[in-house]
Design an enzyme around this catalytic site. Structure first.
Site, PDB file in Angstrom:
ATOM      1  N   GLU A  50      50.647 -38.264   7.511  1.00 22.24           N
ATOM      2  CA  GLU A  50      49.313 -37.512   7.142  1.00 22.24           C
ATOM      3  C   GLU A  50      48.119 -38.101   8.084  1.00 22.24           C
ATOM      4  O   GLU A  50      48.009 -39.207   7.987  1.00 22.24           O
ATOM      5  CB  GLU A  50      48.806 -37.707   5.669  1.00 22.24           C
ATOM      6  CG  GLU A  50      50.105 -37.342   4.926  1.00 22.24           C
ATOM      7  CD  GLU A  50      50.443 -35.966   4.822  1.00 22.24           C
ATOM      8  OE1 GLU A  50      49.361 -34.913   5.131  1.00 22.24           O
ATOM      9  OE2 GLU A  50      51.454 -35.162   4.078  1.00 22.24           O
ATOM     10  N   CYS A  52      48.633 -38.724  -4.245  1.00 23.00           N
ATOM     11  CA  CYS A  52      48.675 -39.317  -2.710  1.00 23.00           C
ATOM     12  C   CYS A  52      47.600 -38.879  -1.917  1.00 23.00           C
ATOM     13  O   CYS A  52      46.858 -39.750  -1.272  1.00 23.00           O
ATOM     14  CB  CYS A  52      50.027 -38.363  -2.149  1.00 23.00           C
ATOM     15  SG  CYS A  52      51.483 -38.834  -2.904  1.00 23.00           S
ATOM     16  N   HIS A  64      54.147 -39.617   3.635  1.00 18.58           N
ATOM     17  CA  HIS A  64      55.098 -38.871   2.577  1.00 18.58           C
ATOM     18  C   HIS A  64      56.401 -39.016   3.040  1.00 18.58           C
ATOM     19  O   HIS A  64      57.043 -38.705   4.300  1.00 18.58           O
ATOM     20  CB  HIS A  64      54.880 -37.378   2.520  1.00 18.58           C
ATOM     21  CG  HIS A  64      53.767 -37.144   1.357  1.00 18.58           C
ATOM     22  ND1 HIS A  64      52.426 -36.600   1.778  1.00 18.58           N
ATOM     23  CD2 HIS A  64      53.550 -37.373   0.218  1.00 18.58           C
ATOM     24  CE1 HIS A  64      51.714 -36.284   0.742  1.00 18.58           C
ATOM     25  NE2 HIS A  64      52.557 -36.838  -0.326  1.00 18.58           N
TER      26      HIS A  64
END
Length: 153
Positions: free
Chosen positions: A42, A104, A123
């Site tokens: 991410e 998250c 993730h």
């Protein structure tokens, strides 16, 4: 450190990480239960859109992480570069600019905020016959070593 699936408690823990430990980089790992054999790197955290309730039935005030915070915060780690520079046999690794709008992404944004961008979020898929804890640990080791190259220390 395992963070709870509770917005406020996660925020408090991340604040403690940055104020007490003062790390060079904080790497967060979250479960992407829908991903079967994919690791997702991410790039940024988003401030608004948190309407889904946490494990205690709450969501952040105004649906955002920090009322005075910017719309999004980019990691100082170029996750696309990490993605291009690594390969882990047996699992796909992809790059993303949207960690979702739940704990998250919330945790990632908070960490980027308190750490001035010196945070990363990965993730991972649930453990399975093909994605064992040992395998996932080795994959994360490879990814984090590549991230540290960008830290300059």
């Amino acid at each position: 450190m395992q963070l709870p699936v509770v917005y406020q408690k996660a925020k408090e823990q991340v604040f403690k990480i940055w104020t007490k430990l003062q790390p060079l980089l904080t790497v967060h790992v979250g479960l992407a239960s829908s991903a079967k054999a994919i690791i997702i790197l991410e790039q940024c955290g988003k401030n608004k859109g948190y309407q889904e309730t946490d494990a205690c039935g709450f969501h952040p005030e105004g649906g955002c992480c920090m009322l005075d915070g910017p719309e999004k915060i980019e990691s100082t780690i170029n996750m696309k570069t990490v993605w291009k520079n690594i390969s882990v046999e047996g699992i796909d690794i992809i790059f993303s600019r949207d960690a979702g709008r739940y704990i998250c992404d919330y945790t990632y944004y908070i960490s980027l905020y308190y750490g001035n961008g010196r945070a990363a979020f990965i993730h991972v898929p649930p453990l399975s016959k093909s994605v064992t804890a040992d395998f996932l640990g080795k994959a994360l080791w490879t990814i984090i070593l590549e991230m540290l190259k960008q830290c300059g220390e």
